[in-house]
Design an enzyme around this catalytic site. Structure first.
Site, PDB file in Angstrom:
ATOM      1  N   HIS A 168      -3.700  -1.450 -27.299  1.00  0.00           N
ATOM      2  CA  HIS A 168      -2.671  -1.646 -26.283  1.00  0.00           C
ATOM      3  C   HIS A 168      -1.702  -2.718 -26.775  1.00  0.00           C
ATOM      4  O   HIS A 168      -2.115  -3.811 -27.147  1.00  0.00           O
ATOM      5  CB  HIS A 168      -3.324  -2.087 -24.957  1.00  0.00           C
ATOM      6  CG  HIS A 168      -2.361  -2.256 -23.825  1.00  0.00           C
ATOM      7  ND1 HIS A 168      -2.113  -1.256 -22.899  1.00  0.00           N
ATOM      8  CD2 HIS A 168      -1.573  -3.300 -23.466  1.00  0.00           C
ATOM      9  CE1 HIS A 168      -1.231  -1.683 -22.026  1.00  0.00           C
ATOM     10  NE2 HIS A 168      -0.895  -2.928 -22.352  1.00  0.00           N
ATOM     11  N   HIS A 210      -7.412 -10.813 -20.295  1.00  0.00           N
ATOM     12  CA  HIS A 210      -6.545 -11.761 -20.980  1.00  0.00           C
ATOM     13  C   HIS A 210      -6.655 -13.153 -20.370  1.00  0.00           C
ATOM     14  O   HIS A 210      -6.792 -13.316 -19.154  1.00  0.00           O
ATOM     15  CB  HIS A 210      -5.089 -11.259 -20.840  1.00  0.00           C
ATOM     16  CG  HIS A 210      -4.122 -11.926 -21.762  1.00  0.00           C
ATOM     17  ND1 HIS A 210      -2.754 -11.953 -21.510  1.00  0.00           N
ATOM     18  CD2 HIS A 210      -4.288 -12.583 -22.937  1.00  0.00           C
ATOM     19  CE1 HIS A 210      -2.139 -12.575 -22.497  1.00  0.00           C
ATOM     20  NE2 HIS A 210      -3.045 -12.980 -23.368  1.00  0.00           N
ATOM     21  N   GLU A 212       2.015 -15.951 -15.753  1.00  0.00           N
ATOM     22  CA  GLU A 212       2.572 -14.640 -15.459  1.00  0.00           C
ATOM     23  C   GLU A 212       2.699 -14.417 -13.957  1.00  0.00           C
ATOM     24  O   GLU A 212       1.695 -14.406 -13.230  1.00  0.00           O
ATOM     25  CB  GLU A 212       1.681 -13.543 -16.051  1.00  0.00           C
ATOM     26  CG  GLU A 212       1.403 -13.696 -17.546  1.00  0.00           C
ATOM     27  CD  GLU A 212       0.404 -12.677 -18.072  1.00  0.00           C
ATOM     28  OE1 GLU A 212       0.082 -11.722 -17.319  1.00  0.00           O
ATOM     29  OE2 GLU A 212      -0.061 -12.831 -19.214  1.00  0.00           O
ATOM     30  N   HIS A 259      -0.753 -15.302 -12.143  1.00  0.00           N
ATOM     31  CA  HIS A 259      -1.870 -15.670 -13.008  1.00  0.00           C
ATOM     32  C   HIS A 259      -1.381 -16.801 -13.902  1.00  0.00           C
ATOM     33  O   HIS A 259      -0.582 -16.587 -14.812  1.00  0.00           O
ATOM     34  CB  HIS A 259      -2.325 -14.471 -13.845  1.00  0.00           C
ATOM     35  CG  HIS A 259      -2.723 -13.290 -13.015  1.00  0.00           C
ATOM     36  ND1 HIS A 259      -2.415 -11.984 -13.351  1.00  0.00           N
ATOM     37  CD2 HIS A 259      -3.398 -13.219 -11.840  1.00  0.00           C
ATOM     38  CE1 HIS A 259      -2.893 -11.162 -12.438  1.00  0.00           C
ATOM     39  NE2 HIS A 259      -3.504 -11.888 -11.506  1.00  0.00           N
ATOM     40  N   HIS A 315      -7.411 -12.777 -16.210  1.00  0.00           N
ATOM     41  CA  HIS A 315      -6.909 -11.685 -15.390  1.00  0.00           C
ATOM     42  C   HIS A 315      -7.034 -10.391 -16.173  1.00  0.00           C
ATOM     43  O   HIS A 315      -7.334 -10.402 -17.371  1.00  0.00           O
ATOM     44  CB  HIS A 315      -5.445 -11.928 -14.978  1.00  0.00           C
ATOM     45  CG  HIS A 315      -4.531 -12.176 -16.140  1.00  0.00           C
ATOM     46  ND1 HIS A 315      -4.412 -13.410 -16.752  1.00  0.00           N
ATOM     47  CD2 HIS A 315      -3.697 -11.345 -16.833  1.00  0.00           C
ATOM     48  CE1 HIS A 315      -3.540 -13.344 -17.735  1.00  0.00           C
ATOM     49  NE2 HIS A 315      -3.098 -12.086 -17.822  1.00  0.00           N
TER      50      HIS A 315
END
Length: 467
Positions: A308, A351, A357, A381, A387
């Site tokens: 990803h 992560h 974020e 976050h 998260h």
């Protein structure tokens, strides 16, 4: 000079926007625009007498001595100069929920994962100014370094007043309801799925042609948004310069008794009265200008084999710091796109990030959250707070196995404001009835899939796979 007869007066008296508003294309260009041919001086910026008896006025978005490649300023040619107003006095704000200097006296340090349901649009008459409230941020507008993240909920157009933000640049993300934004450089119609950037110091009005409206606002102090470098992607891709649209000159000269300029200065609001419209700019030229962008024009890039990609590959705009590759604030989107990676956990990975974020959802769903993250809602976050996908998303992805073919995510537009500064959160959003106090529960169901047999290599089919 009257505005065209076809434009009937509505809302703030600035006229119904025509369907075919004209724009100028480009990002960071030096634009020129005249509402009346010949209104721009030729060969100089500030002649003794400007064409049609106009006043020349410069608005500077950077210091005079900033490097030329970074220097931003525009020259406005107006019927009366903007200095013609009464002294400012403090405005009696209805909610006092704007912050531009973040410290322990007005905000809270909170590393917990936070999520909010969509905030209700008020029943009482509320315009864009009174409907604007801060969620979190860091730094200080006085020190010219930092950012703030706001939301707005409104149900009426601004009336006989204009807003001016002396603290920083606004990046406005409408989620419900179109915005008709009149600026000193001209007019912008901004619909959900589009964004507008309103640079520091410009006066503007927000009309609401659809009535009840809601959206998000990122504000940066001491810098401006720019396009991210493309690096090895090459010369094309992501947000194309030509898809950014700046307004064309438009003006009114009607008397406006009691017109109020509302100025945000250090997070506080001040009023000043004048007897004319600030939208009396007949012509202008320069590279410091409001603009809009249609997010559907973004050209996303993605992995085509395994893994990803990092979300930075979806950056639309960035407000840089002096440290290369480190953003004061990035604006990142997650639009419709194909997922084709093989043998890959396709949703965003789990992560812990040195950046913080803040996420919002304009429409549709978000691939990492099966439940609870709704259009008009938000999540935060913070730095190094874990998260990632919720339990339902993880289990559904694993259940599909390695045979999942290409899949297109459609009808969605999520976004992220990401900053290297650690945010402090406003107490009113922590105490809000729209806060999702059970947010953490979405991860509680994640169970161990660890197998000793696989660890010993007896049934380690996945580990044996190589691309």
């Amino acid at each position: 000079m009257e505005k065209p007869a076809a434009e009937t007066t509505k809302g703030n008296g600035l006229g119904v926007f025509p369907e075919d508003l004209e724009y100028q294309s480009g990002f960071g260009n030096h634009f020129s625009s005249e509402a009346i041919a010949g209104a721009l001086p030729r060969g100089q910026n500030s002649p003794l007498i400007c064409p049609f008896g106009l006043y020349a006025e410069q608005i500077s978005g950077t210091s005079f001595t900033s490097p030329r490649k970074l220097n931003q300023r525009s020259w406005l040619y107006r019927i009366k100069p903007s200095v013609t107003h009464e002294p400012f006095w403090p405005r009696d704000s209805s909610h006092k929920k704007l912050v531009s200097e973040f410290d322990g006296s007005n905000t809270v340090a909170n590393p917990t994962q936070l999520r909010w349901k969509p905030v209700d649009i008020p029943d009482t008459p509320t315009d864009f100014i009174d409907g604007l409230f801060t969620i979190c941020g860091a730094g200080s507008s006085f020190l010219r370094h930092g950012y703030a993240i706001h939301m707005y909920t409104a149900n009426k157009s601004m009336d006989n007043c204009a807003f001016c933000n002396a603290d920083g640049d606004f990046l406005v993300v409408p989620q419900q309801g179109r915005l008709w934004i009149t600026t000193e450089c001209g007019r912008l119609q901004v619909s959900p799925g589009e964004i507008a950037v309103l640079p520091q110091g410009f006066r503007f009005v927000v009309d609401l042609p659809d009535g009840p409206s809601r959206g998000y606002v990122a504000e940066v102090f001491g810098t401006h948004f720019q396009l991210p470098d493309l690096g090895p992607i090459g010369a094309n891709g992501l947000a194309a310069s030509r898809d950014f649209l700046a307004p064309t000159a438009w003006f009114e000269e009607h008397p406006r008794p009691g017109f109020t300029i509302v100025q945000k200065f250090g997070g506080e609001l001040f009023n000043a009265r004048q007897d004319f419209s600030p939208f009396n700019v007949v012509a202008w030229h320069g590279n410091y200008v409001p603009y809009k962008y249609d997010l559907s024009k973004f050209c996303p890039y993605n992995t085509v084999l395994v893994d990803h990609g990092d979300p930075s590959i979806n950056t639309v705009l960035t407000a840089p710091t002096d440290k290369p590759g480190v953003a004061l604030l990035d604006f990142v989107i997650f639009p419709s796109r194909w997922l084709v990676a093989e043998h890959t956990f396709r949703p965003p990975y789990y992560h812990r990030n040195c950046m913080s974020e803040f996420m919002g959802l304009i429409y549709g769903g978000y691939e990492a959250k099966a439940d609870g993250f709704l259009p008009g809602g938000a999540s935060l976050h913070s730095c190094m707070t874990p998260h990632g996908p919720d339990t339902k998303t993880y289990e559904a992805t694993i259940a599909r196995g390695n045979e999942a073919g290409p899949h297109k995510i459609t009808d969605t537009m999520a976004f992220m404001f990401e900053s290297f500064l650690m945010p402090r959160t406003c107490p009113w959003v922590l105490e809000s009835p729209f806060r999702d106090h059970d947010y953490y529960q979405c991860w509680v169901g994640l169970k161990s899939h660890f197998s000793c047999e696989k660890a010993n290599g007896k049934s380690n089919d996945l580990a044996e796979w190589t691309p």
